[in-house]
Design an enzyme around this catalytic site. Sequence first.
Site, PDB file in Angstrom:
ATOM      1  N   GLU A 275       0.267   4.912  -6.816  1.00  0.00           N
ATOM      2  CA  GLU A 275      -0.328   4.218  -6.091  1.00  0.00           C
ATOM      3  C   GLU A 275      -0.825   2.994  -6.638  1.00  0.00           C
ATOM      4  OE1 GLU A 275      -0.090   5.085  -2.943  1.00  0.00           O
ATOM      5  OE2 GLU A 275      -1.413   3.609  -1.980  1.00  0.00           O
TER       6      GLU A 275
ATOM      7  N   HIS B 250       5.937   1.046  -5.419  1.00  0.00           N
ATOM      8  CA  HIS B 250       6.295   2.569  -5.619  1.00  0.00           C
ATOM      9  C   HIS B 250       7.868   2.642  -5.898  1.00  0.00           C
ATOM     10  CE1 HIS B 250       3.098   4.881  -4.025  1.00  0.00           C
ATOM     11  NE2 HIS B 250       3.097   4.251  -2.828  1.00  0.00           N
TER      12      HIS B 250
ATOM     13  N   HIS C 105       4.163  -2.957  -0.626  1.00  0.00           N
ATOM     14  CA  HIS C 105       3.588  -1.740  -1.129  1.00  0.00           C
ATOM     15  C   HIS C 105       4.680  -0.685  -1.427  1.00  0.00           C
ATOM     16  CE1 HIS C 105       0.462   1.543  -0.833  1.00  0.00           C
ATOM     17  NE2 HIS C 105       1.454   2.199  -0.464  1.00  0.00           N
ATOM     18  N   GLU C 106       5.734  -0.520  -0.387  1.00  0.00           N
ATOM     19  CA  GLU C 106       6.657   0.676  -0.840  1.00  0.00           C
ATOM     20  C   GLU C 106       7.706  -0.169  -1.930  1.00  0.00           C
ATOM     21  OE1 GLU C 106       5.814   3.299   0.123  1.00  0.00           O
ATOM     22  OE2 GLU C 106       4.774   2.588   2.012  1.00  0.00           O
TER      23      GLU C 106
END
Lengths: 501, 501
Positions: free
Chosen positions: A292, A266, A262-263
């Site tokens: 996001e 980003h 997830h990170e």
Amino acid sequence: MSAETSWTELETRMRELAELSRVVTLLDWDTQTTMPPAGSLGRARVTATIRVLRHRRLVEPRLGELLADLESSDIDPQRAAMVRVAGRSHRRAARLPDDLVRRISVASTLGNSAWREARAAHDFAQFQPHLEEIVRLKREQADLLGHDGERYDALLEAYEPGMRTERLVPLFEGLRSELRTLLDAIAGAPAQPSPLNGVVYPEAPQIRLANRILADIGFDLDAGRLDQSAHPFSSMVGLRDVRVTTRLYPENPFPSVFSTIHEAGHGMYDQGFDPAFEDLPLSEAPSLGAHESQSRLWENIVGRSRPFWERYTPVARELLGSDLGGMDADAVYRYVNRVSPSLIRVDADEATYNLHILIRFELELALLREELEVADLPGAWNDAYERHLGVRPPHDGDGVMQDTHWSDGSFGYFPTYTLGNLYSAMLWNRLAADVPGVDDAIAAGRFAPILDWLREHVHRPGHLLECEDLMRHVTGAGLSHGPLIDYLWAKLGPLYGISRP
Amino acid sequence: MSAETSWTELETRMRELAELSRVVTLLDWDTQTTMPPAGSLGRARVTATIRVLRHRRLVEPRLGELLADLESSDIDPQRAAMVRVAGRSHRRAARLPDDLVRRISVASTLGNSAWREARAAHDFAQFQPHLEEIVRLKREQADLLGHDGERYDALLEAYEPGMRTERLVPLFEGLRSELRTLLDAIAGAPAQPSPLNGVVYPEAPQIRLANRILADIGFDLDAGRLDQSAHPFSSMVGLRDVRVTTRLYPENPFPSVFSTIHEAGHGMYDQGFDPAFEDLPLSEAPSLGAHESQSRLWENIVGRSRPFWERYTPVARELLGSDLGGMDADAVYRYVNRVSPSLIRVDADEATYNLHILIRFELELALLREELEVADLPGAWNDAYERHLGVRPPHDGDGVMQDTHWSDGSFGYFPTYTLGNLYSAMLWNRLAADVPGVDDAIAAGRFAPILDWLREHVHRPGHLLECEDLMRHVTGAGLSHGPLIDYLWAKLGPLYGISRP
């Protein structure tokens, strides 16, 4: 003065503003990963000082003159976009006095520290006065920023420029109704088992696995790094310096894998802007929803896919030195896609996740509208969880205090998570059509076709277009919940043996 | 305007200046401990931007007016000291244009990165153009700051206010002569053996030992922390946030212990200023020599003492899970006090350490006087080592590039190490007279009597007096090499079986 001369001066000023933002980001990163406990008060003051210095530079009339000069000049689309973005920041900031900027900054840093302690103690009363002060300040800020009667819009604008509450409400209601149908169908199907059995996975192998996945999917570890924090996050603390964090659970290695992916979603966005516009307003996402969309696309659509676990189940077994409770790739795929209404947003599955967001949206909207006061928030939270998810928190640590956002003044931020989910499904439809054999590439551990497509269509353009314009330009479609709901049925239908009504 | 009104405004400005310094310190700490490689350029720019912003605030005429107003007012000694310190900073800074501040900052950050790479590659040619640029800028800076014909003084003033080259030269010559006598005597005695035998000491136990010693001697780990870096350092990155670092060697656990104690000596000083003057100019050491007096006192006089190793030999054995090559407390004491001329300053023993400093002092003095150019520096370095220490570096990585200081523009800094050594011996004489039974306290692991004495006489006063005045006030004596030489003979005489001629 020629447009070129104005541009040169504007560029210098924009770079300095970007640098000051980076410093604030580094201060926050350090606060969350490294700072010793007694440092809080000093850190709150220093952070506020830098924010106020940046604010003063941002509101200088000279900046307004340069922007006005360039707005009336014939400049290329890139420069025009930067003038638009900088102009919006300048005009918004000009409505806020230095003193409010400082008070919000200090209240946020101290509020965040107080929240951390109160959450650990499950004691909302400790946190309540801080949150009351923050809500007061955010109402004041919204009124100074200006709005058409809906305070929430003034705050939402900071995260999702152009979005309005009156559009979110029906969009989210439609989404909730569709999710309800899906969840009712799943509730009637047999539950998926959890084969994890209390085995402890030490830190070092979990971190090795996370770094392996980071490198494989394309996160540049020469221009970034992975650390641990209580709440995983990604931040660009400097030019070519993007930091992601993960959180490790001793008895379950999967949450760290998904936090990391997830990170990294980003982080790869921040690493992918056009280098020609480094430290300028083109080197940013047009909105947090756009940001996001990248993290959720990588975490869920790629990271929770069957081909991903065909590739990474053996890798995880080897690096963790464990047979993962005897799970093969198919079992891992089923396990990481279990659906079950739960208390904690960040641990929620794809089908229930957005219900967590909708609860927060309703509550913060009510707080801003003064239809709800902070003292009544825990009760309202628990009632909402019971109503929408069928679960009631045993204490406020796993309830109203589970998220960091309100403690640091981020009101209007939550909807961007759901917008990101909606955009991620829209983007994936287009990507899968443009990139044939994408599943085979994932199963082979080749992520470049995915990252290259995202680089070209989403990352490199940066803030050239506003978010909805960018998404429409890339996908050919407008914002809706349709693609996400289609994606969820396509994945969860076969997994749970259910059919769409 | 009343003095009270002026003071209030001055205080606000001084706090902001302190906060901006803290931010630069945090940026530097992060650069040295954490930042990924690609972040260098952005970090150089951001650091320069904050330094320039601070410079602009520091030179504002309004600050000069407030200072002038207070200099002619009747204020208490604490405020008078702060006005003196702030006034000196203001007047010095006012002689430097923004642009030079930025160029020095960028050249220093990039020079430091280039040095790190060139040092690892043993390739001075890579570093040479950076160092040439830095030397040019420092000569320019010194001339703008002003001096009586001795450029070096203008730079030395930043680290050791009031000290002058013409005083250092004879002081250091006297010291060198005394050290020569001592070293000649040691050279005629049998060498101490090294019982370490290639056993590897893993990181985790070494760090546990370091943290145990930090806690025992009184470093506040709630308001500070220990990390690793290529070169150990201590820095106050925020109010009540003091960071120390250590460097671990796999085959020798002792260097990390001494680095830790050394940096804790600095760190406890920064943790010990009077809280009433937090973030004001009283909360700082009067000079780097004063600061170094604390690190060297703890590292050498306490940490290399016999009672210390009576206490910590069993602790080290237990925490490291090793018999330390069979050494008992007496053997460790002998081992950590071996004297042997060597190439690397930071690994040097107490008797040769200052000779390393004196070489650097002579070379940087010659660079500033334009009697030596950067291209000729490696040769001059090697010749000086051969002449003064009888060793010649095999390559520039262990020669002229071993230290970080010149790469980041710290010319005039090195003498403060030797001044710190001299002051540490002067202070210890007084402390040992004031605190009876200090050896017994060390052997019992009770360091509070030492720390309390230092807190009262050195830490809490901060910058109330200038360094030499403070030292004379505390010790009753003026700066000289006598106490250090006496201390070295008293310790090394019995160890090597030699008598003072």
